[in-house]
Design a protein around this motif. Sequence first.
Motif, short mmCIF file in Angstrom:
data_model
loop_
_atom_site.label_atom_id
_atom_site.label_comp_id
_atom_site.label_asym_id
_atom_site.label_seq_id
_atom_site.Cartn_x
_atom_site.Cartn_y
_atom_site.Cartn_z
N ASP A 149 -24.51 13.28 29.82
CA ASP A 149 -25.14 12.61 29.97
C ASP A 149 -26.65 12.46 29.00
O ASP A 149 -26.87 13.43 28.62
N ALA A 231 -11.05 13.55 31.20
CA ALA A 231 -11.28 11.90 30.81
C ALA A 231 -9.71 10.94 30.61
O ALA A 231 -9.45 12.09 29.83
N ALA A 239 -17.58 6.03 24.92
CA ALA A 239 -19.09 6.95 23.84
C ALA A 239 -20.02 5.93 24.47
O ALA A 239 -21.13 6.57 24.92
N ARG A 242 -20.99 5.52 29.17
CA ARG A 242 -20.32 6.72 29.62
C ARG A 242 -19.97 7.23 30.92
O ARG A 242 -21.39 5.30 31.37
N PRO A 266 -14.31 8.23 35.16
CA PRO A 266 -13.62 8.46 33.77
C PRO A 266 -12.18 8.56 33.19
O PRO A 266 -11.99 8.39 31.87
#
Length: 646
Positions: A149, A231, A239, A242, A266
Amino acid sequence: MRGWRWVGMAALLAGCGGGGGGDAPSPPSPPSTVVPPLSAQCEANSVARFDSEPLVVGRSSELHLLACGNGALSRLRWTLAGPSQLAPLSTRSQSLSFTPTLPGAHRFSVRFSDAQGREHSGSIELSVAANDLPRGLLTRGEPSSWSGDRLSLRAWPLGFSDTELAGSRTRWERVSGPDVTIDQPEDARLLLTAPTVSRDELLVLRATLTRSDGSAVSDEFRLLVQPPPNAAADPLFGAGNRSSRVVPWLEDGPLAALLARCIYNPALQRSGSNLCTLGELPLLGQVSGTPSVEQIMQRVLVSHDWQAEVFEHFLREQDPSGDLRRMLAATTAIVIGGRVRPAFYWSATGAIYLDAAYLWLTPEQRDTLSEAPDPRSAYGQDLRYSNPWRYVKDNAHATPARPVTERGRRELAEIRVELGRLLYHELAHAADFLPPRAHPFLAANRRVYEAIPSNTASEQLQRQLPFFSQEMVGLGKVLFFGDASNAQQRAYTPEDVAQFFSQDRVNDDYSYSLPSSSSVPREDAAMLVEEAMVQLRYGVLRDFAFVPRVAEGESSADKPVVWGQRGRIGEPLLRPRLELVLAELMPWVPATELAALAAPQMLRPGLTWGQNLDQAAVAANRPRPLQAAERLRERELDLERARHAR
């Protein structure tokens, strides 16, 4: 200093039993696992441990609950017994942060589930010590993050005058925990990407403020870094976009499990194979043509509790026309997050995703928001023009300046224009893909993206009333999708671009946002709705202009306007397009209401963007410079335009 005492912890286990016939003996019970009381260490059979600094009046601190081993904790809820000035902004995170204002003892209770779904609970007592040091440094920010993050922290001097801080500098460094790259360590604001971890880990960072006389104060921030949920191999939220941690606002609501699984997870596949169908999670409009606030709040996911509270108050108090509730009928859910940037609607899930920066009311709420920029803010830096915009009322900014460094508050009515325009825009997208006319006929076995009808408003615009400028479409790919500019585009002057735009029939250059993967421009309709409804409902006009390139460190306020308009949505060329869009997306708004739109007003070329704010002064041939507060607002808008790229 702060003392810790865990008063008790229990594992609440549910057992299943079977009945036999006659005198058949019961099967032996499995051996029970004794879970030790929660402490600062992971012991044998420990589920979790806690971590915190000593609590001191006036000093920010973080309280963390970390999973032991590789398991994950869920359904967490903190409760504070009795009134207290330690009330956290979120009660369902593994990490809390607060700044005590009074010494004394406090007791928290906490419950959570472990990776096997077993429930645990316990209590903790905190002691807040007095503070004999009137000056120092406070570090604030969101205290937990998934790996990868982007987040931000800030260091705030406490008790120093501006004179004492002149020439000071702030430096950040890692103290302990996983390795991390610190961007721009010599800054009061720290931007970083949370490091990769395989289990809950603490990253301890230190900020040090050094004054010009060599004296220094410092403070540490303890960030919980967690591995994200598993994920998908080809994740829907990849990417470039997110997903971040959010939870259903109504934890035990009828749709909580579906929201958690189907909206911002995810594990969602780009193929859509594990997305909810409309039978599982229908649109709000399939349940009610005009959803109630209670029905809407059943569909809300948030990263912090305060976001849902503000959103609910906004719907009840700042939507008197009911437009927004009606438009929410085209959605399955509303996600509000401190790391959602930019805001967006996604036809894969049928949800809107809102940046919580539009909702904060207190400086403490603002502390939980990431200041990491929209990745698109770096696009188009080699072009020769910029295009500032703003919302104005009575020749002044529609909302006042609220610099982050002043830690100010704002009233709910103050966010009406900014949050209102965002909702009109994103909900226009939702209604474009699934217009009200389609809601009664949606098949339960279809997913949202499979249920989009033909001949949507955007498709009708493109076919019947298209925009013209392919030069602007090409520039849109540079500005909004990061395509490399070509030599011709880099040679365009602000005058060239103004000519392309002014002869067309759109109200913003974002209307030309057309990804290479799509043949239908969707932002065109959303920009028409946004500007029109903000003017009709709030009496607020929109300025849009082209100016010479605003370089880093410069202000658009000082750039001369090459071409610009106030209230372009009132242009006669745009009226048929606006009527078409509103008839499809907001059929309750009669076309006759559009007669109330103000005639557009040209901004004065040659005067700066700042001087063009007060058009009454311009009309009197006495253009005035911006006042200090107005310059602050323009600086905020520069940052917002860079952070959100729209």
